[in-house]
Scaffold this motif. Sequence first.
Motif, mmCIF file in Angstrom:
data_model
loop_
_atom_site.group_PDB
_atom_site.id
_atom_site.type_symbol
_atom_site.label_atom_id
_atom_site.label_comp_id
_atom_site.label_asym_id
_atom_site.label_seq_id
_atom_site.Cartn_x
_atom_site.Cartn_y
_atom_site.Cartn_z
ATOM 1 N N THR A 115 65.861 46.675 14.386
ATOM 2 C CA THR A 115 65.170 47.973 14.372
ATOM 3 C C THR A 115 63.845 47.873 13.629
ATOM 4 O OG1 THR A 115 67.321 49.081 14.406
ATOM 5 C CG2 THR A 115 65.413 50.397 13.760
ATOM 6 N N GLU A 116 63.872 47.227 12.471
ATOM 7 C CA GLU A 116 62.628 47.089 11.712
ATOM 8 C C GLU A 116 61.601 46.280 12.480
ATOM 9 O OE1 GLU A 116 63.753 45.382 8.039
ATOM 10 O OE2 GLU A 116 64.600 47.241 7.203
ATOM 11 N N ILE A 119 71.504 44.597 13.149
ATOM 12 C CA ILE A 119 70.904 45.754 13.833
ATOM 13 C C ILE A 119 69.720 46.281 13.036
ATOM 14 C CG2 ILE A 119 71.353 48.128 14.560
ATOM 15 C CD1 ILE A 119 74.247 47.265 15.132
ATOM 16 N N LYS A 120 69.840 46.289 11.722
ATOM 17 C CA LYS A 120 68.741 46.773 10.873
ATOM 18 C C LYS A 120 67.509 45.889 11.035
ATOM 19 C CE LYS A 120 67.634 47.919 6.085
ATOM 20 N NZ LYS A 120 68.133 47.939 4.686
ATOM 21 N N ASP A 149 61.330 46.194 15.784
ATOM 22 C CA ASP A 149 60.795 47.020 16.863
ATOM 23 C C ASP A 149 59.794 48.031 16.305
ATOM 24 O OD1 ASP A 149 62.325 45.621 18.624
ATOM 25 O OD2 ASP A 149 63.988 47.067 18.617
ATOM 26 N N ASN A 150 60.089 48.596 15.148
ATOM 27 C CA ASN A 150 59.180 49.595 14.556
ATOM 28 C C ASN A 150 57.833 48.971 14.218
ATOM 29 O OD1 ASN A 150 61.136 51.586 14.763
ATOM 30 N ND2 ASN A 150 61.932 51.188 12.707
#
Length: 212
Positions: free
Chosen positions: A203-204, A199-200, A206-207
């Motif tokens: 997320t990174e 998940i991390k 997508d950012n």
Amino acid sequence: MKYLIAILFLFATIGAFAQNHEERPIVQFTGIVHNADSSNVIVPYVTITNTSVRNTISLSNYKGYFSFVAHEQDTLRFTCVGYGPVTVVIPANVPNKSYTLQVSLKAQIINLPTFHVFPWATTDEFKKDFLAIKLADDDLDIARKNVSRTSMVALSNVLPRDAQEIQSANAQGMHTSILNSHSLTPNPLLNPLAWGSLIKQITESDNKSSNN
């Protein structure tokens, strides 16, 4: 008057020489030229100079054979590169008007003085090139470079694995499989730490996409 006397003397000399030469019988001079150190070694293409007849030149063939017309008591000089000269005089009263001879030439060794080549025009140029020279590595330095970590890593990236390395890897894999045959293999899908890392990473990613 002086010129007339000189011309008459010249004609008289030529006439006497021609008469003397015509009086000597003609001979067929034939022979072979070979090495004096070994009679089996033929000396080819020898220059034969008749010093008695205006230095007339004849040559032997590639087998050392020669045959030409000369006169009795003619002086013949045999010369060839690498051999000492030999002088032969045809004898008088040759029977059958034919004279055959084996001529021996001795090899001539000439010792030339030692010559040293110096490629630099001046001493300053020599010093400059000498100081700028790069010495080659000796065997120990070459061996150290070949077994250094950098060289080994570079070779491992380009060289294929050999049969022994593949066999060792397969044997290690079979050994690990046998050790874990009676134990439970963990499922990564049930590991919460693995899910958190996944998940991390999402997320990174997508950012970064939104910032770009």
